[in-house]
Design a protein around this motif. Structure first.
Motif, PDB file in Angstrom:
ATOM      1  N   GLU A 277      52.406  83.610 127.632  1.00 28.46           N
ATOM      2  CA  GLU A 277      51.768  84.478 126.651  1.00 28.46           C
ATOM      3  C   GLU A 277      51.077  83.663 125.555  1.00 28.46           C
ATOM      4  O   GLU A 277      49.992  84.037 125.088  1.00 28.46           O
ATOM      5  CB  GLU A 277      52.796  85.432 126.041  1.00 28.46           C
ATOM      6  N   GLU A 350      54.415  87.359 108.782  1.00 25.38           N
ATOM      7  CA  GLU A 350      55.372  87.966 109.709  1.00 25.38           C
ATOM      8  C   GLU A 350      56.110  86.853 110.449  1.00 25.38           C
ATOM      9  O   GLU A 350      55.571  85.766 110.655  1.00 25.38           O
ATOM     10  CB  GLU A 350      54.650  88.881 110.708  1.00 25.38           C
ATOM     11  N   ASN A 357      58.317  90.259 126.063  1.00 22.10           N
ATOM     12  CA  ASN A 357      56.981  90.322 126.648  1.00 22.10           C
ATOM     13  C   ASN A 357      56.018  91.105 125.753  1.00 22.10           C
ATOM     14  O   ASN A 357      56.329  92.219 125.322  1.00 22.10           O
ATOM     15  CB  ASN A 357      57.053  90.975 128.036  1.00 22.10           C
ATOM     16  N   GLN A 358      54.882  90.490 125.436  1.00 24.80           N
ATOM     17  CA  GLN A 358      53.787  91.074 124.650  1.00 24.80           C
ATOM     18  C   GLN A 358      54.056  91.146 123.144  1.00 24.80           C
ATOM     19  O   GLN A 358      53.191  91.592 122.382  1.00 24.80           O
ATOM     20  CB  GLN A 358      53.433  92.486 125.162  1.00 24.80           C
ATOM     21  N   LYS A 359      55.234  90.714 122.706  1.00 27.27           N
ATOM     22  CA  LYS A 359      55.537  90.840 121.278  1.00 27.27           C
ATOM     23  C   LYS A 359      54.687  89.876 120.437  1.00 27.27           C
ATOM     24  O   LYS A 359      54.297  90.203 119.309  1.00 27.27           O
ATOM     25  CB  LYS A 359      57.021  90.591 121.025  1.00 27.27           C
ATOM     26  N   LYS A 361      51.625  88.891 121.141  1.00 29.48           N
ATOM     27  CA  LYS A 361      50.292  89.494 121.088  1.00 29.48           C
ATOM     28  C   LYS A 361      50.257  90.651 120.102  1.00 29.48           C
ATOM     29  O   LYS A 361      49.283  90.808 119.353  1.00 29.48           O
ATOM     30  CB  LYS A 361      49.879  89.989 122.471  1.00 29.48           C
ATOM     31  N   GLN A 362      51.323  91.442 120.094  1.00 31.65           N
ATOM     32  CA  GLN A 362      51.363  92.590 119.206  1.00 31.65           C
ATOM     33  C   GLN A 362      51.390  92.147 117.737  1.00 31.65           C
ATOM     34  O   GLN A 362      50.705  92.719 116.886  1.00 31.65           O
ATOM     35  CB  GLN A 362      52.591  93.463 119.512  1.00 31.65           C
ATOM     36  N   MET A 363      52.178  91.101 117.440  1.00 30.97           N
ATOM     37  CA  MET A 363      52.238  90.597 116.073  1.00 30.97           C
ATOM     38  C   MET A 363      50.863  90.115 115.626  1.00 30.97           C
ATOM     39  O   MET A 363      50.412  90.423 114.510  1.00 30.97           O
ATOM     40  CB  MET A 363      53.247  89.448 115.973  1.00 30.97           C
ATOM     41  N   GLN A 365      47.929  90.981 116.871  1.00 30.35           N
ATOM     42  CA  GLN A 365      47.021  92.118 116.805  1.00 30.35           C
ATOM     43  C   GLN A 365      47.174  92.911 115.501  1.00 30.35           C
ATOM     44  O   GLN A 365      46.216  93.472 114.990  1.00 30.35           O
ATOM     45  CB  GLN A 365      47.276  93.049 118.017  1.00 30.35           C
ATOM     46  N   ASN A 366      48.398  92.869 114.960  1.00 34.10           N
ATOM     47  CA  ASN A 366      48.645  93.574 113.694  1.00 34.10           C
ATOM     48  C   ASN A 366      47.872  92.960 112.527  1.00 34.10           C
ATOM     49  O   ASN A 366      47.645  93.622 111.516  1.00 34.10           O
ATOM     50  CB  ASN A 366      50.139  93.549 113.360  1.00 34.10           C
ATOM     51  N   LYS A 369      42.092  91.125 113.964  1.00 35.13           N
ATOM     52  CA  LYS A 369      41.323  92.096 114.766  1.00 35.13           C
ATOM     53  C   LYS A 369      40.244  91.386 115.565  1.00 35.13           C
ATOM     54  O   LYS A 369      39.733  90.365 115.192  1.00 35.13           O
ATOM     55  CB  LYS A 369      40.695  93.180 113.848  1.00 35.13           C
TER      56      LYS A 369
END
Length: 369
Positions: A277, A350, A357-359, A361-363, A365-366, A369
């Motif tokens: 990832e 953060e 999995n994907q965490k 990317k999510q952080m 993305q928050n 942008k």
């Protein structure tokens, strides 16, 4: 002349004896000939010696220094592992046990340091047995989603918290009562966050020079030096370490855009899982984000093995100080992987521990942008 020859003979005999390596020998029952015996140094994540059971006995080389550390004696028998921690220095250590004695009732003799640690272990043994039973219950897979099960699970968690609190209290009393021993200052560092900083400073100042200047005393001094741990909203803590090309770098060199600071270890399974990832993030966000992986391995050889395996395309760093260096202490890293996202102004926005999995990317993305 005879006197000189006698003195030389005594000298060479003394050198020979002192140069002989110490051993960890065992007389054990319940195991089969050919069962493998391993000596595991968890600090460097490496088996430092191995042998096999023969006629209920084994002998391992003990190559520890005069300062004790925790190593694990592990016997593999019928695809099961039987382990016991040994808090020992360069001493001749003798193990006497049956298979059923592992891990709590193994008899260990020959080490004054292990003897001292055993005083604490005996005081916490019943709690540790109960804790293991609760942990096994909580980890056991289940499809039960009933209210009764949820209530029972909550009760178990409350019991676990109470046990941890009781064990920590016993350890703190032991540390204060046995301060100038390796067993006590070893535990003092582990419980450093549970002591008030003023009390911790006083305990450190009351250490004899022998203990204050030991690896454990130096760890406590480093913790006292770096001050409070970093948290979200703080500016990043600058540090210096060597990159994979041998160049000494300051972390502040990378400021000016978002930085994902990844604290990792070579032989950490979740860390290895996170690499895929991280590579995806590196390929898609390189214009706005730098990834810096800080390897906590004390051994440069182990760090380089991790690089050969993972092949990261970004900068990796290592300071050679292991998991108790100033940088990891300041960032409050207690497990791996641990991630910090830092904005272009140098503020930590953060952070989280572990890998899902994907965490990652999510952080990102928050915030990007």
């Amino acid at each position: 002349m005879k006197r000189i020859l006698s003195l030389l003979l005594v000298f060479f005999v003394t050198i020979t004896i002192s140069s002989q390596s110490k051993t960890i020998s065992g007389t054990i029952s319940g195991f089969k000939d050919g069962d493998k015996v391993l000596l595991d140094d968890v600090e460097i994540m490496k088996f430092i010696d191995s042998t096999y059971v023969k006629n209920g006995k084994f002998v391992l080389k003990n190559k520890q220094t005069d300062v004790p550390k925790t190593i694990y004696l592990t016997i593999k028998s019928e695809n099961e592992f039987y382990s016991v921690p040994l808090f020992i220095a360069n001493e001749n250590v003798v193990i006497n046990a049956d298979k059923k004695d592992f891990p709590y009732n193994v008899k260990v003799s020959g080490s004054v340091h292990h003897d001292k640690m055993s005083i604490l272990d005996n005081k916490t043994k019943s709690y540790n047995i109960e804790r293991n039973e609760i942990v096994n219950f909580l980890r056991k897979p289940t499809v039960d989603s009933s209210a009764a099960y949820k209530t029972l699970r909550k009760e178990k968690i409350n019991q676990l918290n109470a046990i941890n609190k009781a064990v920590d209290s016993i350890k703190m009393d032991f540390i204060k009562s046995n301060l100038n021993t390796y067993a006590a200052i070893y535990g003092l560092f582990d419980l450093r966050a549970d002591f008030d900083k003023i009390e911790l400073q006083k305990l450190y100042e009351n250490l004899d020079a022998k203990y204050k200047n030991s690896v454990y005393g130096n760890r406590i001094a480093s913790y006292l030096k770096v001050g409070d741990q970093i948290k979200n909203g703080d500016l990043f803590f600058d540090f210096q370490a060597k990159d994979q090309f041998g160049k000494t770098r300051k972390f502040s060199e990378f400021a000016g855009k978002y930085i994902l600071l990844d604290f990792t270890e070579t032989y950490c399974a979740p860390c290895v899982q996170s690499v895929k990832e991280l590579k995806e993030v590196f390929e898609t966000k390189a214009e706005k984000l730098s990834i810096i992986s800080f390897y906590a391995d004390k051994s440069e050889l182990i760090w380089k093995k991790g690089l050969q395996r993972d092949q990261p395309g970004w900068i990796t760093l290592n300071d050679g100080k292991g998991p108790n260096g100033e940088t990891l202490l300041k960032y409050g890293v207690s497990g791996y992987p641990t991630f910090f996202l830092i904005d272009p102004q140098g503020k930590i926005v953060e952070n989280f521990f572990g890998y899902e999995n994907q965490k990652i990317k999510q952080m990102i993305q928050n915030h990007i942008k």
